[in-house]
Scaffold this motif. Structure first.
Motif, PDB file in Angstrom:
ATOM      1  N   LEU A 212      -0.819   6.113  -6.510  1.00  0.00           N
ATOM      2  CA  LEU A 212       0.593   5.804  -6.748  1.00  0.00           C
ATOM      3  C   LEU A 212       0.959   5.878  -8.226  1.00  0.00           C
ATOM      4  O   LEU A 212       2.113   6.137  -8.572  1.00  0.00           O
ATOM      5  CB  LEU A 212       0.954   4.438  -6.173  1.00  0.00           C
ATOM      6  CG  LEU A 212       0.884   4.379  -4.636  1.00  0.00           C
ATOM      7  CD1 LEU A 212       1.106   2.964  -4.137  1.00  0.00           C
ATOM      8  CD2 LEU A 212       1.906   5.316  -4.014  1.00  0.00           C
TER       9      LEU A 212
ATOM     10  N   VAL B 390       6.059   7.660  -0.527  1.00  0.00           N
ATOM     11  CA  VAL B 390       4.761   8.132  -0.037  1.00  0.00           C
ATOM     12  C   VAL B 390       4.990   9.200   1.031  1.00  0.00           C
ATOM     13  O   VAL B 390       6.068   9.286   1.609  1.00  0.00           O
ATOM     14  CB  VAL B 390       3.894   6.971   0.534  1.00  0.00           C
ATOM     15  CG1 VAL B 390       3.656   5.910  -0.521  1.00  0.00           C
ATOM     16  CG2 VAL B 390       4.500   6.383   1.788  1.00  0.00           C
ATOM     17  N   THR B 392       2.821  10.553   4.301  1.00  0.00           N
ATOM     18  CA  THR B 392       1.590  10.257   5.027  1.00  0.00           C
ATOM     19  C   THR B 392       1.433  11.135   6.270  1.00  0.00           C
ATOM     20  O   THR B 392       2.316  11.918   6.616  1.00  0.00           O
ATOM     21  CB  THR B 392       1.551   8.771   5.435  1.00  0.00           C
ATOM     22  OG1 THR B 392       2.669   8.495   6.273  1.00  0.00           O
ATOM     23  CG2 THR B 392       1.603   7.875   4.205  1.00  0.00           C
ATOM     24  N   THR B 439      -1.563   3.221   2.919  1.00  0.00           N
ATOM     25  CA  THR B 439      -1.343   3.531   1.500  1.00  0.00           C
ATOM     26  C   THR B 439      -1.417   2.251   0.674  1.00  0.00           C
ATOM     27  O   THR B 439      -2.038   2.225  -0.395  1.00  0.00           O
ATOM     28  CB  THR B 439       0.016   4.206   1.281  1.00  0.00           C
ATOM     29  OG1 THR B 439       0.131   5.319   2.153  1.00  0.00           O
ATOM     30  CG2 THR B 439       0.162   4.676  -0.156  1.00  0.00           C
TER      31      THR B 439
END
Lengths: 226, 561
Positions: A212, B390, B392, B439
């Motif tokens: 991240l 994110v 995924t 995540t």
């Protein structure tokens, strides 16, 4: 040994347009539209199998069929950037799902010169100017070309995409006019990104293991700049 | 695509010249094949070359070098002839239920060297793997004709009735005994092609000698050695077209070693539907307009004679007559189905990189799909609210969407995969939560609070679509920190609705076990539930290996598109 993912429920009566289905079946089995066909028994059960698509060309074909049903043909340019699935061995550069970029142009009398021209224009926008084209094979395009670009860092030609003109056996059963040629090209989203950003493992780009910090710290992506 | 292995020096000898590795790579590039790798095996340099999947004539060094020589005008396209032979093969109706098609041919007066013998075996392997679909559609048996006697019979018998000495074994076995033995060997994958059928296919000669048990194994008796002069080839199949292509390929590739090069001998194949001479080795002609052949490739400035010369270089011998070109398509070019195949070959011979580029003279007005346009706008809003995006995986395990989320009913609406490679690929996700939670778990060293979002598709089973499934675009956000952050995700919901200009929404207490008791809510648009938010139950956190409290929001974007 299948490269496809099968959905568990297989429906017996899929809603295929019956006249189109007959044309597709006949073209495979006996030929037609100037083609000798494949001379085998085309099975509707195979066509009915639901799978996770291995390339977005499957959806482009649906779009072309829709366009062919219009009363008057109007030229189109279409693109898609979406997910595809492959049942292959996983490694540092291969995942079970990734993304494809696809471009399609349908117009009368298009030829390879137009395909090469549009590819140069497209890749120039991504900062890639030196291109070379190699004869290739896809069951649904003829002629087909693989697209190579010169990678200054690696000091070699690298394959960056695949392209071609869709075969008459694919377009004519849909009902498209005979002088309409459809040029198309495709490339993966992950591979050029990894090359451009110097990323070695595809899992650093997509999936839960993405760092991240990288997402937060990454600069503006200026694709057209080297 | 198939990859063949050729000995570099054998290839260069056949090409009549040597190349540097780089120059040979370029040569391959122009022709449409790819030099994938250069390896050394037992001090011999081998090239691994990628061949297009529809070019059966390039699957051995014989065919490849011939085609490359013709491409560079170093060789004239050979004409293949079939002379009538006296051998006969009878096909019994009993094979119709197991492996219906059989064709045969004879290569007379061959001279094998160790190199050509190995090449002969390798070609059969490649044909088995590719067009033969791992022998399930087509398989080949090659035999020393001088050790057997025609007429030959192709029939199907009960497994226990089949008894012979298989290739490379030292004793006679019944078919069931053979199968038990072969289950431990490289032949294991092929057994299931016929195992379980009441009758197995078998080829025998006039004296009952077994040539082969297709598609499994040949007999030891008729095996080919370096001294073999006369070769009997039999091809059995479940696909008649591929059967013909395979025998044509073997004959056209290896007849060059016969005392009369490029000549093979036919075999009469008799069945209840009549009598045919095989191999077919047919020649077709295509009459084309020279200028029309050039249009697909965007080629200009070629006379019909030039067009004919270019095509001849591609193993399609052609002659110009006025504005027309007559193209001969022989038994090495089964890949040519339509004029467009000839047009491609013309463009290859002309050189793709010599074609003048043009931009299509076409004006269109571009636009995005509304769903994607809106999704991008929402992503911007969520990022501005301080959430990190994110991306995924859409495939996950059954547990990921059900038991791990304390949702027993999720599997009822999920699309399941019939052939998952591992349990990571059992279902297509019905929620973005598993991906975002994984995540969070992988990024536990990030500074707090952790704020993540994803806007992507999930998939549900559907009765209304051809595919039995339907995608749904969803928004999912997660807050994880020292506090649970319910007010943060609630505030985010309000922010999203404000961005969507939506006022007709509300939340009401949720019964879902995914949430901490009394800390979960349904999101309603009017009276319809479109999502939920709340603090995750500690069991869910434990299932995803997260140690800090989390609040999540998940809702469908579809009603707003």
């Amino acid at each position: 040994r299948s490269k496809q993912w099968y959905q568990r429920r297989v429906r017996e009566e899929a809603k295929f347009p019956s006249d189109y289905l007959e044309r597709v079946k006949t073209t495979h089995e006996k030929g037609g539209y100037g083609s000798t066909g494949y001379d085998y028994d085309w099975k509707v059960v195979e066509a009915q199998k639901n799978i996770l698509r291995t390339h977005t060309t499957a959806v482009s074909a649906r779009m072309l069929y829709k366009i062919a049903q219009q009363p008057e043909f109007k030229p189109v340019k279409m693109f898609s950037i979406d997910r595809v699935f492959r049942n292959e061995t996983l490694d540092a550069t291969h995942l079970a799902e990734f993304h494809q970029i696809e471009g399609v142009v349908a117009d009368r009398n298009l030829n390879l010169g137009h395909l090469i021209g549009i590819l140069h224009t497209f890749f120039k926008k991504l900062g890639i100017e030196k291109l070379k084209f190699k004869p290739a094979y896809n069951p649904y395009t003829e002629p087909s070309m693989e697209i190579f670009s010169y990678h200054e860092g690696l000091k070699k030609w690298v394959e960056i995409g695949n392209s071609g003109i869709f075969r008459p056996e694919m377009l004519l059963p849909m009902g498209l006019p005979a002088d309409v040629n459809v040029i198309a090209w495709g490339l993966s989203l992950e591979r050029p990104t990894m090359i451009k950003c110097g990323i070695n493992n595809i899992r650093e780009l997509i999936g839960p293991k993405v760092n991240l910090n990288m997402v937060q710290d990454f600069p503006i992506c200026r694709v057209n700049k080297a | 695509m198939p990859t063949i292995s050729v000995t570099r020096d054998v290839l260069y000898e056949r090409l009549g010249k040597t190349f540097t590795d780089e120059d040979f790579e370029d040569e391959c590039f122009d022709f449409g094949i790819e030099l994938d790798d250069i390896v050394e095996e037992n001090n011999v340099v081998k090239f691994k070359i990628d061949i297009p999947a529809n070019r059966y004539d390039l699957l051995c060094v014989e065919g490849l070098s011939r085609a490359m020589n013709v491409f560079r005008d170093r060789m004239i396209v050979p004409k293949f002839t079939v002379v009538p032979g006296k051998e006969k093969l009878i096909v019994d109706d009993s094979v119709s239920g197991v492996r219906p098609y059989c064709v045969a041919a004879v290569l007379r007066d061959m001279k094998f060297t160790e190199e050509s013998y190995n090449s002969f075996i390798l070609l059969q392997d490649k044909l088995h793997q590719n067009i033969g679909r791992e022998r399930s559609l087509v398989s080949i048996g090659t035999h020393d004709l001088d050790t057997i006697q025609g007429p030959f019979t192709y029939q199907a018998l009960a497994p226990e009735q089949i008894k012979f000495q298989p290739l490379n074994q030292d004793s006679v076995m019944t078919a069931p005994e053979m199968f038990e033995k072969f289950r431990q060997t490289y032949l294991k994958p092929y057994l299931q092609i016929i195992e379980g059928k009441p009758l197995y296919p078998l080829i025998t000669d006039a004296n009952g000698v077994v040539l082969s048990l297709p598609p499994i194994i040949n007999g030891e008796h008729s095996k080919i050695t370096l001294d073999t002069k006369n070769v009997f080839i039999e091809v059995t199949a479940c696909d008649r077209a591929k059967c013909r292509i395979v025998i044509d390929t073997i004959c056209s590739m290896f007849s060059e070693y016969c005392s009369t090069p490029f000549t093979c001998e036919s075999v009469t194949v008799e069945s209840s539907s009549g009598s045919v001479q095989t191999p077919p080795m047919k020649y077709q002609t295509m009459e084309c307009n020279a200028a029309q052949l050039c249009t697909k490739g965007g080629i200009t400035g070629l006379t019909p004679d030039s067009v004919a010369d270019h095509l001849t270089k591609m193993f399609l011998p052609s002659k110009a007559v006025g504005e027309q070109v007559t193209v001969e398509i022989g038994p090495t070019r089964h890949d040519v189905l339509h004029q467009c195949d000839v047009e491609e070959d013309l463009a290859i011979a002309y050189g793709y990189n010599n074609i003048t580029e043009q931009v299509p003279n076409l004006n269109t007005i571009g636009a995005e799909q509304e769903c994607n346009k809106l999704s991008d706008a929402i992503r911007e809003e969520l990022a501005r609210a301080g959430f990190t995006e994110v991306l995924t995986f859409s495939l996950c395990s059954r547990d990921d969407i059900s038991t791990s989320l304390r949702n027993g009913k999720a599997l009822e609406e999920a699309v399941q995969i019939a052939n998952p490679k591992s349990n990571e690929f059992q279902v297509v996700r019905t929620s973005l939560l598993p991906g975002i939670l994984k995540t969070a778990s992988c990024n536990r060293k990030m500074p707090l609070p952790l704020k993540l979002f994803e806007v992507s598709d999930v998939v549900f089973k559907s009765e209304d679509t051809e595919t039995g499934s339907k995608n749904q675009r969803k928004i999912c956000a997660l807050f994880s920190g020292k506090t649970s952050g319910f007010e943060v995700v609630h505030g985010l919901l309000d922010r999203i609705m404000l961005s969507l200009s939506e006022t007709n929404y509300s939340i009401r207490a949720s019964e879902e076990s995914m949430f901490f008791t009394g800390r979960g809510a349904d999101i309603l648009l009017g009276t319809e539930k479109i999502g939920h938010l709340g603090i995750l139950h500690p069991e869910v956190l434990e299932n995803f290996e997260i140690s800090l409290p989390c609040s999540v929001l998940e809702m469908s974007l579809e009603p707003f598109v």
